[in-house]
Write a protein that holds these residues in place. Structure first.
Motif, PDB file in Angstrom:
ATOM      1  N   GLN A 117       0.835  -1.196   0.000  1.00 60.26           N
ATOM      2  CA  GLN A 117       0.000   0.000   0.000  1.00 60.26           C
ATOM      3  C   GLN A 117       0.876   1.254   0.000  1.00 60.26           C
ATOM      4  OE1 GLN A 117      -3.377  -0.279  -0.179  1.00 60.26           O
ATOM      5  NE2 GLN A 117      -2.851  -2.436  -0.399  1.00 60.26           N
ATOM      6  N   PRO A 118       0.412   2.338  -0.637  1.00 58.66           N
ATOM      7  CA  PRO A 118       1.171   3.601  -0.606  1.00 58.66           C
ATOM      8  C   PRO A 118       1.297   4.105   0.831  1.00 58.66           C
ATOM      9  CG  PRO A 118      -0.609   3.699  -2.213  1.00 58.66           C
ATOM     10  CD  PRO A 118      -0.802   2.436  -1.438  1.00 58.66           C
ATOM     11  N   SER A 119       2.384   4.789   1.107  1.00 53.12           N
ATOM     12  CA  SER A 119       2.559   5.411   2.424  1.00 53.12           C
ATOM     13  C   SER A 119       2.634   6.918   2.222  1.00 53.12           C
ATOM     14  CB  SER A 119       3.825   4.895   3.103  1.00 53.12           C
ATOM     15  OG  SER A 119       4.971   5.528   2.582  1.00 53.12           O
ATOM     16  N   GLU A 122       7.084   9.171  -0.536  1.00 54.74           N
ATOM     17  CA  GLU A 122       7.078   8.799  -1.952  1.00 54.74           C
ATOM     18  C   GLU A 122       7.838   7.502  -2.231  1.00 54.74           C
ATOM     19  OE1 GLU A 122       8.923  10.543  -6.057  1.00 54.74           O
ATOM     20  OE2 GLU A 122       8.096  11.983  -4.637  1.00 54.74           O
ATOM     21  N   ARG A 125       6.537   2.104   0.724  1.00 51.33           N
ATOM     22  CA  ARG A 125       5.213   1.492   0.729  1.00 51.33           C
ATOM     23  C   ARG A 125       5.043   0.847   2.097  1.00 51.33           C
ATOM     24  NH1 ARG A 125       2.962   0.313  -4.598  1.00 51.33           N
ATOM     25  NH2 ARG A 125       3.696   2.031  -5.859  1.00 51.33           N
TER      26      ARG A 125
END
Length: 170
Positions: A117-119, A122, A125
């Motif tokens: 998942q994106p954190s 940048e 994850r």
């Protein structure tokens, strides 16, 4: 096999923290890797490699702190490998550590960058571990050769990150 060096005894385990990322179990150089020789190298070959690395890292040549630290590693590697008994003990310790690292790699849960998942950062994850803890994975972890193993701080579950193969240039 988990490796950043071509020889079996070129490995030992080190732990580090990388920014906000999870603690990483990574392969750090052994005395053989420092001198850039195989574990089967003769004493004469090790001596030649020692002299080559001394010329490369001598503090008078580069003048920076990194060279001084590398030069000290070269000195320590030579002292260790020139003594037959110390070299045998070093080989045994590395073989035991490698066996432990390979066992950890076999049991590790494999994660792929695209499945994370994106954190809020940048180049990172995240993954929610089964204990509920959030595990952060940085893109830098993917740049290392070989497997990168890291653990959840909440439960010590070992993860392996699947490295992304570079795209061919057209």
């Amino acid at each position: 096999q988990v490796s950043t060096h071509s020889c079996l005894h070129g490995l030992c385990i080190a732990r580090s923290m990388e920014g906000a990322s999870s603690p990483v179990l990574h392969v750090a150089p052994s005395a053989y890797a420092v001198l850039e020789v195989e574990s089967t190298a003769s004493l004469d070959a090790i001596r030649r490699a020692y002299h080559r690395q001394c010329l490369r890292y001598h503090p008078d040549k580069g003048g920076d702190a990194a060279n001084a630290a590398a030069f000290q590693q070269v000195q320590d590697a030579w002292v260790l490998l020139q003594d037959a008994d110390a070299r045998r003990a070093h080989d045994q310790e590395l073989a035991e550590r490698l066996a432990g690292l390979e066992a950890a790699a076999e049991m590790a849960e494999v994660l792929e960058w695209g499945d994370l998942q994106p954190s809020s950062f940048e180049d990172e994850r995240c993954h929610r571990c089964r204990c509920g803890e959030i595990v952060l994975v940085s893109k830098q972890m993917l740049l290392r050769p070989g497997k990168t193993l890291f653990e959840c701080e909440g439960c010590s579950l070992i993860y392996s990150i699947a490295h992304v193969k570079p795209m061919p240039r057209t």
